[in-house]
Scaffold this motif. Structure first.
Motif, PDB file in Angstrom:
ATOM      1  N   LEU A  89     -12.785  -2.966   0.046  1.00 20.62           N
ATOM      2  CA  LEU A  89     -11.808  -1.549   0.029  1.00 20.62           C
ATOM      3  C   LEU A  89     -12.118  -0.933  -1.247  1.00 20.62           C
ATOM      4  O   LEU A  89     -12.161   0.460  -1.041  1.00 20.62           O
ATOM      5  N   ARG A  90     -12.616  -1.525  -2.151  1.00 20.31           N
ATOM      6  CA  ARG A  90     -13.349  -0.497  -3.307  1.00 20.31           C
ATOM      7  C   ARG A  90     -14.432   0.194  -2.911  1.00 20.31           C
ATOM      8  O   ARG A  90     -14.598   1.490  -2.995  1.00 20.31           O
ATOM      9  N   GLN A  91     -15.365  -0.286  -1.741  1.00 17.79           N
ATOM     10  CA  GLN A  91     -16.407   0.076  -1.264  1.00 17.79           C
ATOM     11  C   GLN A  91     -15.715   1.330  -0.416  1.00 17.79           C
ATOM     12  O   GLN A  91     -16.406   2.382  -0.518  1.00 17.79           O
ATOM     13  N   LYS A  92     -14.612   0.980   0.354  1.00 18.37           N
ATOM     14  CA  LYS A  92     -14.234   2.114   1.133  1.00 18.37           C
ATOM     15  C   LYS A  92     -13.783   3.336   0.357  1.00 18.37           C
ATOM     16  O   LYS A  92     -13.869   4.272   0.754  1.00 18.37           O
ATOM     17  N   SER A 143     -13.480  11.128   0.024  1.00 18.49           N
ATOM     18  CA  SER A 143     -13.824  12.207  -1.044  1.00 18.49           C
ATOM     19  C   SER A 143     -12.645  12.776  -1.589  1.00 18.49           C
ATOM     20  O   SER A 143     -12.633  13.261  -2.688  1.00 18.49           O
ATOM     21  N   SER A 144     -11.230  12.526  -0.967  1.00 17.55           N
ATOM     22  CA  SER A 144     -10.203  13.078  -1.776  1.00 17.55           C
ATOM     23  C   SER A 144      -9.221  11.984  -1.942  1.00 17.55           C
ATOM     24  O   SER A 144      -8.932  10.858  -1.130  1.00 17.55           O
ATOM     25  N   GLU A 145      -8.752  11.843  -3.445  1.00 19.99           N
ATOM     26  CA  GLU A 145      -7.563  10.876  -3.429  1.00 19.99           C
ATOM     27  C   GLU A 145      -6.405  11.058  -3.205  1.00 19.99           C
ATOM     28  O   GLU A 145      -5.542  10.417  -3.015  1.00 19.99           O
ATOM     29  N   ALA A 146      -6.086  12.366  -2.416  1.00 20.35           N
ATOM     30  CA  ALA A 146      -4.811  12.646  -1.572  1.00 20.35           C
ATOM     31  C   ALA A 146      -5.149  12.145  -0.095  1.00 20.35           C
ATOM     32  O   ALA A 146      -3.922  12.192   0.527  1.00 20.35           O
ATOM     33  N   ASN A 147      -6.092  11.794   0.232  1.00 24.37           N
ATOM     34  CA  ASN A 147      -6.271  11.099   1.590  1.00 24.37           C
ATOM     35  C   ASN A 147      -5.430  10.103   1.935  1.00 24.37           C
ATOM     36  O   ASN A 147      -5.098   9.011   0.959  1.00 24.37           O
ATOM     37  N   TYR A 148      -4.659   9.770   3.122  1.00 25.13           N
ATOM     38  CA  TYR A 148      -3.675   8.726   3.386  1.00 25.13           C
ATOM     39  C   TYR A 148      -4.739   7.363   3.334  1.00 25.13           C
ATOM     40  O   TYR A 148      -4.166   6.519   2.707  1.00 25.13           O
ATOM     41  N   SER A 149      -5.945   7.366   3.704  1.00 29.75           N
ATOM     42  CA  SER A 149      -6.596   6.188   3.618  1.00 29.75           C
ATOM     43  C   SER A 149      -6.812   5.696   2.398  1.00 29.75           C
ATOM     44  O   SER A 149      -6.708   4.613   2.194  1.00 29.75           O
TER      45      SER A 149
END
Length: 121
Positions: free
Chosen positions: A28-31, A36-42
């Motif tokens: 998950l850390r690698q993912k 690129s965005s901390e606002a991304n749902y993923s």
């Protein structure tokens, strides 16, 4: 009592779920590094999962492993039995902090009433 090979099998079996959870955190850390965005749902979902793993699931899995190892090492043969040599307890497979905690939880309370104790580390 257990052979060295059997003790290694107990350790591997008990720690396997912990290692799986640690691998999930690494993955998950690698993912997260690739988003690129901390606002991304993923990103948010992965971050929450990491938090859950580290704060809840990994500590529980580690405690389960510790208890499994302790019970396996001290229920076979002469371990944890009272004899002329006193009580024999096997701490193999426990990490140092786990062994200290297990000693405090399991051994310290009975010290006043036992004559001898033999620790295997």
């Amino acid at each position: 009592s257990l052979t060295v090979k059997q003790k290694h099998q107990v350790y591997d079996e008990a720690r396997r779920p912990v290692e799986v959870l640690f691998k999930e955190v690494r993955d998950l850390r690698q993912k997260l590094r690739n988003i690129s965005s901390e606002a991304n749902y993923s990103y948010i979902s992965s971050k929450r999962r990491i938090d859950t793993l580290q704060e809840d699931l990994i500590p529980k899995a580690m405690k389960n492993a510790q208890n499994y190892i302790w019970n396996a090492m001290n229920s076979a043969g002469e371990m944890a039995r009272d004899s002329d040599d006193g009580i024999v307890l096997d701490f193999h497979g426990l990490h140092v902090e786990e062994a200290k905690n297990k000693f405090d939880d399991e051994v310290v309370p009975i010290l006043p009433v036992i004559k001898k104790i033999r620790l295997i580390v």
